[in-house]
Design a protein around this motif. Structure first.
Motif, short mmCIF file in Angstrom:
data_model
loop_
_atom_site.label_atom_id
_atom_site.label_comp_id
_atom_site.label_asym_id
_atom_site.label_seq_id
_atom_site.Cartn_x
_atom_site.Cartn_y
_atom_site.Cartn_z
N ILE A 9 0.84 -1.20 0.00
CA ILE A 9 0.00 0.00 0.00
C ILE A 9 0.87 1.25 0.00
N SER A 10 1.94 1.21 0.82
CA SER A 10 2.86 2.34 0.88
C SER A 10 3.53 2.58 -0.47
N GLN A 11 3.99 1.50 -1.10
CA GLN A 11 4.63 1.62 -2.41
C GLN A 11 3.67 2.17 -3.45
N ALA A 12 2.43 1.70 -3.41
CA ALA A 12 1.42 2.17 -4.36
C ALA A 12 1.14 3.65 -4.16
N ARG A 13 1.14 4.10 -2.89
CA ARG A 13 0.88 5.50 -2.58
C ARG A 13 1.99 6.39 -3.14
N PHE A 14 3.23 5.98 -2.93
CA PHE A 14 4.37 6.74 -3.45
C PHE A 14 4.35 6.77 -4.98
N SER A 15 4.11 5.61 -5.57
CA SER A 15 4.10 5.51 -7.03
C SER A 15 3.00 6.34 -7.65
N GLY A 18 3.96 9.93 -7.62
CA GLY A 18 4.94 10.20 -8.67
C GLY A 18 4.30 10.32 -10.04
N THR A 19 3.32 9.46 -10.29
CA THR A 19 2.61 9.49 -11.58
C THR A 19 1.89 10.82 -11.78
N SER A 20 1.17 11.27 -10.76
CA SER A 20 0.33 12.47 -10.91
C SER A 20 1.11 13.76 -10.82
N PHE A 21 2.16 13.79 -9.97
CA PHE A 21 2.91 15.04 -9.76
C PHE A 21 4.07 15.19 -10.73
N MET A 22 4.97 14.19 -10.76
CA MET A 22 6.18 14.31 -11.58
C MET A 22 5.99 13.79 -13.00
N GLY A 23 5.06 12.83 -13.19
CA GLY A 23 4.88 12.23 -14.51
C GLY A 23 4.65 13.22 -15.63
N PRO A 24 3.65 14.11 -15.52
CA PRO A 24 3.40 15.06 -16.60
C PRO A 24 4.58 16.00 -16.86
N THR A 25 5.26 16.43 -15.80
CA THR A 25 6.41 17.33 -15.97
C THR A 25 7.53 16.65 -16.74
N LEU A 26 7.86 15.43 -16.35
CA LEU A 26 8.94 14.70 -17.02
C LEU A 26 8.55 14.32 -18.45
N SER A 27 7.30 13.98 -18.64
CA SER A 27 6.82 13.64 -19.98
C SER A 27 6.89 14.86 -20.90
N PHE A 28 6.42 16.00 -20.41
CA PHE A 28 6.45 17.25 -21.18
C PHE A 28 7.88 17.60 -21.59
N GLN A 288 10.44 4.75 -5.41
CA GLN A 288 9.04 4.35 -5.59
C GLN A 288 8.24 5.48 -6.22
N VAL A 289 8.49 6.71 -5.77
CA VAL A 289 7.83 7.88 -6.37
C VAL A 289 8.18 7.98 -7.85
N MET A 290 9.48 7.87 -8.15
CA MET A 290 9.92 8.06 -9.53
C MET A 290 9.56 6.87 -10.42
N TYR A 296 4.89 6.42 -16.32
CA TYR A 296 4.00 7.35 -17.01
C TYR A 296 4.68 7.92 -18.27
N CYS A 297 5.98 8.23 -18.18
CA CYS A 297 6.72 8.73 -19.36
C CYS A 297 6.71 7.69 -20.48
N HIS A 298 6.91 6.43 -20.12
CA HIS A 298 6.87 5.35 -21.12
C HIS A 298 5.48 5.29 -21.77
N HIS A 299 4.45 5.41 -20.94
CA HIS A 299 3.07 5.33 -21.42
C HIS A 299 2.76 6.49 -22.38
N THR A 300 3.15 7.71 -22.02
CA THR A 300 2.85 8.86 -22.89
C THR A 300 3.66 8.81 -24.17
N GLY A 301 4.88 8.27 -24.10
CA GLY A 301 5.67 8.11 -25.32
C GLY A 301 5.04 7.09 -26.25
N LYS A 302 4.57 5.99 -25.67
CA LYS A 302 3.98 4.92 -26.46
C LYS A 302 2.69 5.36 -27.15
N HIS A 303 1.87 6.13 -26.45
CA HIS A 303 0.57 6.53 -26.98
C HIS A 303 0.55 7.97 -27.51
#
Length: 355
Positions: A9-15, A18-28, A288-290, A296-303
């Motif tokens: 649960i802790s790992q899922a929370r951190f992950s 990371g997806t919602s906060f850092m994912g879009p920034t790194l993808s952009f 875990q956050v990253m 998410y970066c892989h997902h946005t690149g793929k799609h």
């Protein structure tokens, strides 16, 4: 002791964070790097932030089935200040900002000289003198100029291995060097331009000084993909509160402080780092956050999912201004060291009253 279920649960929370906060920034950022970099041009990702920026870039490319040549490059402002301590062209950067203390403290904190090195070069009278920047800038430059030969001797022990390290990464083979960092004023880029006598192009999320700049006999070009021409304190929140991004975008080690040839193999190097802050001591949690952000970066690149700057600014402004947007369980990994400016360790959430 945590159960397996609690750990998951802790790992899922951190992950998820990371997806919602850092994912879009790194993808952009990754998308714009891939779109703007000439084909087959190697990108060198700088400093501690570059550790995760380079991984995100590669994840984005792997998702989109594109190829990109990139490399993580160890550098820090303080290390380069020391490396260029006898080069007057660097003083514009290393003696910028405020300072109040002894000459000894200035050499030790801003230029990373050891106690032995300071006493090896300067007399006790100089060491003990109290200084104030910017008021005493000319006096400091005069002292450094008078001791140039002794400083060259001290610096040689790190300059030769660092140049060899850069050559081993392919840096010195480039006619124009493309560098990537989070931002903002391009100090490390400027110092590398001086050190290597090369034209450089800096790719930043935010650039305070976009465009072409003449540095010594070379040109340093700076680009900002989210925003250009904004400075700290002017009200642009992603820059004014960039400490949030910097605290998460950190390598597992402290500030890069030195390099030596390995004693047993002169083709390899030993690296030396400063103290670790919380995000580095609890790096397994940061990973875990990253992990969520990289997936998410892989997902946005793929799609081929793209964000425009307005969308990313809206997301960042929400996270950086509203209490409780950032999970309390991650509070301890928002520490950042600010030793170059003399502020020690700062927690971003506490600093901006969002803890």
């Amino acid at each position: 002791m945590e159960s397996i279920a609690e750990l998951q649960i802790s790992q899922a929370r951190f992950s998820s964070f990371g997806t919602s906060f850092m994912g879009p920034t790194l993808s952009f950022f990754s998308h714009n790097l891939a779109k703007s970099t000439p084909k087959n041009t190697p990108l060198f990702f700088l400093a501690r932030e570059g550790y995760w920026l380079e991984k995100a870039y590669q994840q984005y490319l792997s998702g989109s089935d594109k190829q990109g040549n990139s490399c993580y490059l160890l550098a820090s402002r303080a290390f380069l200040f020391k490396l260029l301590l006898s080069d007057s062209r660097s003083y514009e950067y290393s003696l910028k900002g405020d300072f109040n203390g002894s000459f000894f403290d200035l050499m030790r904190t801003r230029f990373l000289l050891s106690n032995t090195e300071i006493r090896q070069v300067f007399s006790d009278d100089i060491i003990q003198e109290l200084l104030y920047l910017p008021h005493d800038r000319k006096k400091i430059i005069d002292v450094l100029t008078q001791h140039k030969e002794l400083l060259d001797n001290v610096i040689s022990s790190i300059k030769k291995p660092y140049l060899a390290y850069l050559a081993s990464l392919g840096v010195t083979a480039q006619s124009t060097l493309h560098l990537v960092d989070l931002g903002y004023s391009g100090t490390i880029q400027s110092l590398l331009t001086i050190l290597l006598d090369k034209d450089t192009v800096g790719h930043y999320l935010i650039s305070s000084k976009p465009g072409e700049h003449r540095i010594a006999d070379n040109t340093a070009t700076m680009k900002g993909y989210l925003k250009e021409g904004v400075k700290l304190g002017e009200g642009y929140l992603p820059l004014d509160r960039s400490m949030f991004l910097e605290s998460l975008l950190t390598a597992p080690f402290g500030q890069f402080r030195g390099i030596r040839f390995n004693t047993f193999d002169k083709n390899t190097f030993d690296f030396y780092y400063g103290r670790k802050v919380s995000s580095q001591r609890y790096f397994y949690e940061l990973e875990q956050v990253m992990a969520g952000a990289l997936e998410y970066c892989h997902h946005t690149g793929k799609h081929q999912i793209e964000f425009n700057s307005d969308e990313l600014e809206l997301l960042l402004n929400n996270y950086l201004s509203k209490p409780n947007m950032i999970p309390r369980s991650t509070k301890h990994i928002f520490d950042i060291d600010d030793d170059v400016t003399g502020n020690g360790t700062v927690n971003a959430l506490q600093f901006f009253g969002l803890a």
